[in-house]
Write an enzyme that holds these catalytic residues in place. Structure first.
Site, PDB file in Angstrom:
ATOM      1  N   SER A  39     -10.642   9.887  28.550  1.00 15.91           N
ATOM      2  CA  SER A  39      -9.335   9.404  28.107  1.00 15.91           C
ATOM      3  C   SER A  39      -9.276   9.562  26.608  1.00 15.91           C
ATOM      4  CB  SER A  39      -9.153   7.925  28.452  1.00 15.91           C
ATOM      5  OG  SER A  39      -8.743   7.783  29.787  1.00 15.91           O
ATOM      6  N   GLU A  76     -16.439  -5.054  35.150  1.00 22.01           N
ATOM      7  CA  GLU A  76     -15.513  -4.875  36.268  1.00 22.01           C
ATOM      8  C   GLU A  76     -16.240  -5.199  37.561  1.00 22.01           C
ATOM      9  OE1 GLU A  76     -13.018  -1.222  34.249  1.00 22.01           O
ATOM     10  OE2 GLU A  76     -15.123  -0.980  34.730  1.00 22.01           O
ATOM     11  N   GLU A 128     -11.376  11.165  36.842  1.00 18.50           N
ATOM     12  CA  GLU A 128     -11.124  11.083  35.407  1.00 18.50           C
ATOM     13  C   GLU A 128     -12.438  11.264  34.654  1.00 18.50           C
ATOM     14  OE1 GLU A 128      -9.068   7.511  33.926  1.00 18.50           O
ATOM     15  OE2 GLU A 128     -10.337   7.663  32.142  1.00 18.50           O
ATOM     16  N   ARG A 140     -20.009  10.346  34.461  1.00 16.24           N
ATOM     17  CA  ARG A 140     -18.884  10.974  35.179  1.00 16.24           C
ATOM     18  C   ARG A 140     -18.998  12.494  35.101  1.00 16.24           C
ATOM     19  NH1 ARG A 140     -13.904   7.808  35.498  1.00 16.24           N
ATOM     20  NH2 ARG A 140     -14.718   5.886  36.391  1.00 16.24           N
ATOM     21  N   ARG A 194     -17.924   5.668  41.568  1.00 20.12           N
ATOM     22  CA  ARG A 194     -17.702   6.298  40.280  1.00 20.12           C
ATOM     23  C   ARG A 194     -17.661   5.315  39.107  1.00 20.12           C
ATOM     24  NH1 ARG A 194     -11.847   8.903  41.043  1.00 20.12           N
ATOM     25  NH2 ARG A 194     -12.838   9.654  42.908  1.00 20.12           N
ATOM     26  N   HIS A 195     -18.045   4.076  39.371  1.00 21.01           N
ATOM     27  CA  HIS A 195     -18.088   3.091  38.285  1.00 21.01           C
ATOM     28  C   HIS A 195     -19.472   2.481  38.153  1.00 21.01           C
ATOM     29  CE1 HIS A 195     -13.680   3.130  38.943  1.00 21.01           C
ATOM     30  NE2 HIS A 195     -13.659   2.928  37.642  1.00 21.01           N
ATOM     31  N   ARG A 223     -18.960  -2.739  31.013  1.00 19.46           N
ATOM     32  CA  ARG A 223     -17.702  -3.162  31.646  1.00 19.46           C
ATOM     33  C   ARG A 223     -18.033  -4.130  32.770  1.00 19.46           C
ATOM     34  NH1 ARG A 223     -13.599   1.492  30.559  1.00 19.46           N
ATOM     35  NH2 ARG A 223     -14.386   1.969  28.481  1.00 19.46           N
TER      36      ARG A 223
HETATM   37  P1  ATP Z   1     -11.204   4.508  35.406  1.00 21.33           P
HETATM   38  O1  ATP Z   1      -9.703   4.483  35.417  1.00 21.33           O
HETATM   39  O2  ATP Z   1     -11.784   5.740  36.038  1.00 21.33           O
HETATM   40  O3  ATP Z   1     -11.832   3.238  35.862  1.00 21.33           O
HETATM   41  P2  ATP Z   1     -10.881   3.925  32.642  1.00 21.33           P
HETATM   42  O4  ATP Z   1      -9.579   4.596  32.392  1.00 21.33           O
HETATM   43  O5  ATP Z   1     -10.938   2.462  32.825  1.00 21.33           O
HETATM   44  O6  ATP Z   1     -11.618   4.639  33.874  1.00 21.33           O
HETATM   45  P3  ATP Z   1     -11.623   4.456  29.923  1.00 21.33           P
HETATM   46  O7  ATP Z   1     -11.522   3.113  29.340  1.00 21.33           O
HETATM   47  O8  ATP Z   1     -10.497   5.406  29.719  1.00 21.33           O
HETATM   48  O9  ATP Z   1     -11.900   4.320  31.482  1.00 21.33           O
HETATM   49  O10 ATP Z   1     -13.021   5.091  29.475  1.00 21.33           O
HETATM   50  C1  ATP Z   1     -13.209   6.432  29.016  1.00 21.33           C
HETATM   51  C2  ATP Z   1     -14.140   7.192  29.938  1.00 21.33           C
HETATM   52  O11 ATP Z   1     -15.346   6.475  30.171  1.00 21.33           O
HETATM   53  C3  ATP Z   1     -13.602   7.436  31.333  1.00 21.33           C
HETATM   54  O12 ATP Z   1     -12.762   8.551  31.352  1.00 21.33           O
HETATM   55  C4  ATP Z   1     -14.865   7.649  32.131  1.00 21.33           C
HETATM   56  O13 ATP Z   1     -15.383   8.951  31.945  1.00 21.33           O
HETATM   57  C5  ATP Z   1     -15.829   6.686  31.495  1.00 21.33           C
HETATM   58  N1  ATP Z   1     -15.876   5.411  32.221  1.00 21.33           N
HETATM   59  C6  ATP Z   1     -15.018   4.373  32.120  1.00 21.33           C
HETATM   60  N2  ATP Z   1     -15.380   3.339  32.888  1.00 21.33           N
HETATM   61  C7  ATP Z   1     -16.520   3.711  33.491  1.00 21.33           C
HETATM   62  C8  ATP Z   1     -17.400   3.069  34.408  1.00 21.33           C
HETATM   63  N3  ATP Z   1     -17.169   1.822  34.829  1.00 21.33           N
HETATM   64  N4  ATP Z   1     -18.504   3.745  34.835  1.00 21.33           N
HETATM   65  C9  ATP Z   1     -18.740   4.997  34.393  1.00 21.33           C
HETATM   66  N5  ATP Z   1     -17.951   5.649  33.533  1.00 21.33           N
HETATM   67  C10 ATP Z   1     -16.845   5.036  33.082  1.00 21.33           C
HETATM   68 MG    MG Z   2      -9.134   6.101  31.135  1.00 21.03          MG
END
Ligand code: ATP
Ligand code: MG
Length: 432
Positions: A358, A216, A355, A406, A222-223, A214
Site C-alpha cells: 500500500s 488483529e 495485496e 506477502r 495471509r496475515h 498488528r
Molecule cells: P490487508 O488489507 O491485506 O490486511 P492492510 O491494508 O491492512 O493489509 P497495510 O497497512 O496497507 O496493510 O500494510 C502494508 C503492507 O504490509 C500490506 O500491503 C502487506 O503486504 C503487509 N501486511 C499488512 N498487514 C499484514 C499482516 N497482518 N501480515 C503480513 N503482512 C501484512
Molecule cells: Mg493496505
C-alpha cells in the site's frame, strides 16, 4: 582433526583421491552386508560416505550405529563413483560423532509422509532441515538484498525507527500494549509517522526494513501478527514517482532471485518470470464496475471484500495497481485529489487477489492533516510530535510499505504465509 575442510558443493574432480573433512547431519544409513552407505547432509547437499567392513570393521560399526540426524564429521578420501548422486563418494578414514540425536525424531526430515503444518511449526528447527523449507529463506535473503541494492542505487538511505511507541499510527485498536516503565506504550504497527517525519529533515529518500506488529484477531493464511515490512518514503515526489520505484524494486527482486537462487527455485519447483513494467493501473471505480459485472456485491466507497478481490483477479492477472481509492477507505495521512477530495492519491499493488503493497502521496499541509485526523475521529493533540514536523517546512512526499512475507508467499506459491516466516506469530502461536 579439523571438523570440516569442504562443503559438499566445494568438492570437485580435483579432489578425487585426495583427503577431505566433511561434516553435517546423518540423513540416512543403509547397510548392505559388508558395506554401508551413509547419506551425510550439509548446507549445500548430500555426500555419500561409503564404509567397507573389510577395511575397517570398527568404523563401520561406529557409523551404522549413529542415530539419524546426529552431527558427525568424517575425514576420508574422495573417490569417483558414477552411481552416487554427486558423482563421488567419501571413503572414511576417521569419524567423529559430534552430537548424537535422540530417537525418535519429533518429525521426519526425509520421510515421504506429510507432517501436518502445526507439528512442523512446533519443531521448526527440524522442519528447516528440509531443503524445501530452507529454500524459502534463501529466497527471502536474496529478496532483501535486491531491495537494498535497488533503493540504495536510487539514492535512498536506510534508517531505523522506534518500535516502542506512544501512539497508534492510524488510531486503530489493533495494537499490542506494552508496559514502558510507569507509562503505557505500544508495539508499532508501521513506521509510517516516523518515516514521514524524516521528510522534514532533508534526508529526502529513506527506507526501513523492520518488524511491524498488528494485534488483529483474524486468523488467515495471509496475515501474521508480526511481519517484516519494507517501507520507503520520498520527498518532492507524488504517488506515480514511488510506484515507478516499486516496479523497479519488484523487477530487481525477481531477477536477482532468478540469478542467484537457481538451485532453490528448482527445489521448490517454481519458475518466476520477471514481470514487464509498467504494471497495469486500474482505478478504484473501474474495479467496482468489474466486480459488479461479475455479479459480486460491492459497495462503492468501501474497501473490497475477499470475494470482490477474487473476482478482480479473474480479470487482472499478476501484478497490477489499484489507484484513486475513496478517501474514507484510507488513513488520514493520504493526500486527497485537489480537484476531487472524495478520492485520494493512494494505490495498492496487487498480485492476483493478494495485496502486496500500500502506498500514496501524503498530506504535507499541517492544517489539512489536522482536518483529516478529525474527520477520522482522531485527536490532533495526540499527534503533536508528528504534526510539529509539518509546521516548519515540509516538502510534498510519497511512499509505500511492502510486506516481505506477502511478497515471498507470491513468489513461492506458498499456501500459507506462515511458510515464509521462521517463527510465525499468530492468534494462537507465541512459541517457538
Ligand atoms: P490487508 O488489507 O491485506 O490486511 P492492510 O491494508 O491492512 O493489509 P497495510 O497497512 O496497507 O496493510 O500494510 C502494508 C503492507 O504490509 C500490506 O500491503 C502487506 O503486504 C503487509 N501486511 C499488512 N498487514 C499484514 C499482516 N497482518 N501480515 C503480513 N503482512 C501484512
Ligand atoms: Mg493496505
Amino acid at each position: 582433526m579439523r571438523l570440516r575442510t569442504k562443503y559438499s558443493s566445494e568438492i570437485t574432480e580435483n579432489d578425487y583421491n585426495k583427503n577431505v573433512v566433511v561434516a553435517g547431519w546423518v540423513q540416512d544409513v543403509r547397510k548392505l552386508g559388508s558395506i554401508s552407505f551413509i547419506q551425510l547432509r550439509d548446507r549445500d547437499g548430500i555426500i555419500q560416505v561409503t564404509a567397507l567392513k573389510k577395511e575397517n570393521p570398527e568404523m563401520l560399526k561406529k557409523l551404522t550405529g549413529v542415530p539419524r540426524e546426529s552431527v558427525i564429521s568424517v575425514e576420508g578420501v574422495v573417490k569417483e563413483n558414477k552411481e552416487a548422486k554427486a558423482g563421488f563418494e567419501v571413503i572414511p578414514r576417521d569419524v567423529k560423532i559430534i552430537n548424537s540425536a535422540k530417537t525418535p525424531l519429533p518429525i521426519g526430515v526425509v520421510d515421504k509422509v506429510d507432517t501436518d503444518f502445526e507439528t512442523r511449526l512446533n519443531h521448526r528447527f527440524m522442519d528447516l532441515r528440509k531443503p524445501e523449507a530452507q529454500a524459502v529463506f534463501k529466497l527471502r535473503h536474496t529478496l532483501l538484498k535486491a531491495v537494498r541494492e535497488e533503493l540504495v542505487s536510487e539514492g535512498f538511505v536506510e534508517i531505523h525507527t522506534p518500535k516502542i511507541v506512544a501512539t497508534a499510527t492510524e488510531g486503530g485498536t489493533n495494537l499490542f500494549p506494552v508496559q514502558y516503565f510507569e507509562k503505557k506504550a505500544f508495539l508499532n504497527q508501521s513506521p509510517q509517522l516516523y518515516k514521514q517525519m524524516m521528510m522534514a529533515t532533508g534526508l529526502d529518500r529513506v527506507f526501513e526494513v523492520g518488524p511491524a506488529f498488528r494485534a488483529e484477531e483474524h486468523d488467515t493464511i495471509r496475515h501474521l501478527n508480526e511481519f517484516t515490512s519494507i517501507d520507503m518514503e520520498m520527498a518532492f515526489a507524488d504517488e506515480e514517482d514511488v510506484m515507478k520505484i516499486l516496479e523497479k524494486v519488484i523487477q530487481k527482486m525477481i531477477s536477482m532471485v532468478n540469478n542467484e537462487n537457481k538451485k532453490e527455485l528448482s527445489i521448490l519447483n517454481i519458475k518466476i518470470p520477471v514481470p514487464e513494467t509498467p504494471f497495469k493501473r486500474v482505478n478504484y471505480s473501474e474495479c467496482v464496475e468489474l466486480i459488479k459485472s461479475k455479479n459480486i456485491g460491492v459497495t462503492d466507497g468501501e474497501d473490497f471484500s475477499m470475494e470482490a478481490t477474487k473476482a478482480l483477479a479473474e480479470e487482472l492477472k499478476g501484478f497490477y495497481f489499484i489507484t484513486s481509492w475513496p478517501t474514507k477507505t484510507k488513513p488520514f495521512y493520504v493526500q486527497p485529489f485537489e480537484n476531487n477530495p472524495e478520492i485520494c492519491r493512494a494505490f495498492d499493488l496487487m498480485y492476483d487477489e493478494k495485496e502486496v503493497t500500500s502506498g500514496a502521496q501524503r498530506v504535507h499541509d499541517a492544517n489539512l492533516l489536522k482536518e483529516r485526523m478529525k474527520d477520522q475521529g482522531l485527536s490532533p493533540e495526540n499527534f503533536r510530535y508528528y504534526l510539529e514536523s509539518f509546521e516548519y517546512g515540509m516538502p510534498p512526499h510519497a511512499g509505500w510499505g511492502l510486506g516481505v512475507e506477502r511478497m515471498l508467499t507470491i513468489l513461492t506459491n506458498a499456501k500459507n504465509i506462515r511458510e515464509c516466516v521462521l517463527f510465525p506469530r499468530d492468534r494462537r502461536r507465541l512459541i517457538p
